[in-house]
Motif scaffolding. Sequence first.
Motif, short mmCIF file in Angstrom:
data_model
loop_
_atom_site.label_atom_id
_atom_site.label_comp_id
_atom_site.label_asym_id
_atom_site.label_seq_id
_atom_site.Cartn_x
_atom_site.Cartn_y
_atom_site.Cartn_z
N ASN A 135 -0.89 -18.25 -11.52
CA ASN A 135 -0.75 -18.27 -10.07
C ASN A 135 -1.28 -17.01 -9.38
N ILE A 136 -1.79 -16.05 -10.15
CA ILE A 136 -1.97 -14.71 -9.59
C ILE A 136 -3.02 -14.66 -8.49
N ARG A 137 -4.09 -15.44 -8.58
CA ARG A 137 -5.13 -15.37 -7.55
C ARG A 137 -4.61 -15.86 -6.20
N VAL A 138 -3.80 -16.92 -6.23
CA VAL A 138 -3.23 -17.42 -4.97
C VAL A 138 -2.23 -16.41 -4.42
N PHE A 139 -1.39 -15.85 -5.29
CA PHE A 139 -0.47 -14.80 -4.84
C PHE A 139 -1.24 -13.66 -4.18
N TYR A 140 -2.33 -13.22 -4.81
CA TYR A 140 -3.12 -12.11 -4.30
C TYR A 140 -3.61 -12.40 -2.88
N ARG A 141 -4.20 -13.57 -2.68
CA ARG A 141 -4.71 -13.93 -1.36
C ARG A 141 -3.60 -14.01 -0.33
N ALA A 180 -0.41 -12.08 4.28
CA ALA A 180 0.90 -11.79 4.87
C ALA A 180 0.97 -10.39 5.47
N HIS A 181 0.15 -9.47 4.95
CA HIS A 181 0.16 -8.10 5.45
C HIS A 181 -1.04 -7.81 6.35
N GLY A 182 -1.71 -8.87 6.79
CA GLY A 182 -2.78 -8.70 7.76
C GLY A 182 -4.15 -8.40 7.20
N SER A 193 5.48 -1.65 2.49
CA SER A 193 6.34 -2.82 2.24
C SER A 193 7.77 -2.48 2.59
N ASP A 194 8.44 -3.40 3.30
CA ASP A 194 9.84 -3.16 3.60
C ASP A 194 10.72 -3.37 2.38
N ALA A 195 10.12 -3.78 1.27
CA ALA A 195 10.86 -3.95 0.02
C ALA A 195 10.51 -2.85 -0.98
N ALA A 196 10.06 -1.70 -0.49
CA ALA A 196 9.59 -0.63 -1.37
C ALA A 196 10.65 -0.21 -2.38
N THR A 197 11.90 -0.08 -1.94
CA THR A 197 12.97 0.34 -2.86
C THR A 197 13.19 -0.69 -3.94
N GLN A 198 13.25 -1.96 -3.55
CA GLN A 198 13.46 -3.02 -4.54
C GLN A 198 12.27 -3.14 -5.50
N LEU A 199 11.06 -2.95 -4.98
CA LEU A 199 9.87 -2.97 -5.82
C LEU A 199 9.95 -1.88 -6.88
N ALA A 200 10.27 -0.66 -6.44
CA ALA A 200 10.34 0.47 -7.37
C ALA A 200 11.42 0.24 -8.42
N GLN A 201 12.57 -0.28 -8.00
CA GLN A 201 13.67 -0.52 -8.94
C GLN A 201 13.29 -1.58 -9.98
N THR A 202 12.63 -2.64 -9.52
CA THR A 202 12.25 -3.72 -10.44
C THR A 202 11.23 -3.24 -11.46
N LEU A 203 10.21 -2.52 -11.00
CA LEU A 203 9.20 -1.99 -11.91
C LEU A 203 9.80 -0.96 -12.85
N LEU A 239 6.02 -9.89 -7.31
CA LEU A 239 5.07 -10.63 -6.48
C LEU A 239 5.76 -11.25 -5.27
N CYS A 240 6.95 -11.79 -5.47
CA CYS A 240 7.68 -12.39 -4.35
C CYS A 240 8.12 -11.33 -3.34
N LEU A 241 8.51 -10.15 -3.82
CA LEU A 241 8.86 -9.07 -2.91
C LEU A 241 7.66 -8.64 -2.08
N LEU A 242 6.49 -8.56 -2.73
CA LEU A 242 5.28 -8.21 -2.00
C LEU A 242 4.93 -9.26 -0.96
N LEU A 243 5.15 -10.53 -1.30
CA LEU A 243 4.80 -11.62 -0.39
C LEU A 243 5.82 -11.79 0.73
N LEU A 244 7.10 -11.80 0.37
CA LEU A 244 8.13 -12.17 1.32
C LEU A 244 8.89 -10.98 1.89
#
Length: 220
Positions: free
Chosen positions: A45-51, A56-58, A65-75, A101-106
């Motif tokens: 699914n990665i190519r569709v996620f990428y696009r 979503a971010h223009g 990203s407003d999910a920066a903290t959650q992204l860092a914690q997950t990684l 990926l979902c945090l980056l998208l949503l």
Amino acid sequence: MELELSGMPVLAAAGPVVLFDCRQPYKYTASDGLEFIWPLFNGLNIRVFYRRILQAHGGPQCFASDAATQLAQTLRTLLDGCAAGERPNEAACSQLLHRVLCLLLLGEGERISDGSDRIAQSIRFMNQRLCEPISVQDVAAAVNLSPSHFSRQFKARTGYSPYEYIVLRRIDKAKYLLTSTKQSVGEIAYVTDYNSEENFSHSFLKHVGISPGLFRKYPV
């Protein structure tokens, strides 16, 4: 960090996400002492996620990203396990990377008023029940939306219909089982909620391009 992505200059300060297709030309330079996390994503699914993430971010490849903290914690959860020699199993890794990926998208900061975090809730609901019979009506009811309104919201936010998303995630699960277990194709069809081995094989061939048996020998 200064980057050049497909010939275009990009400047990334502390905090933002840089997302780019590493199959395209790129280079970067950075000052001493800079630390960053560089995950490489691959999969069905990665190519569709990428696009969709860029849309979503223009459009820009560097964004906050407003999910920066959650992204860092997950990684960090994933990286700490690897550093300690306790790498999560493939299924757990897949779930962690899919969450990124979902945090980056949503994102995580948007409110229920625009329906976006109900879509995040619906994704969690579907991921937890991939091996169970679930319908679009079931998912819509779980997030208190009508099936038609939910389907429109989901498609607008992710680029998939809810049914397409469920199918693709089940195919991802099947790929993991084919490469990590000795379960037969028929058993994997049953586990991923297909009503027959024939239907499963047809769906797998349609979405992956090769049969389940050939994928098991030559995973791609």
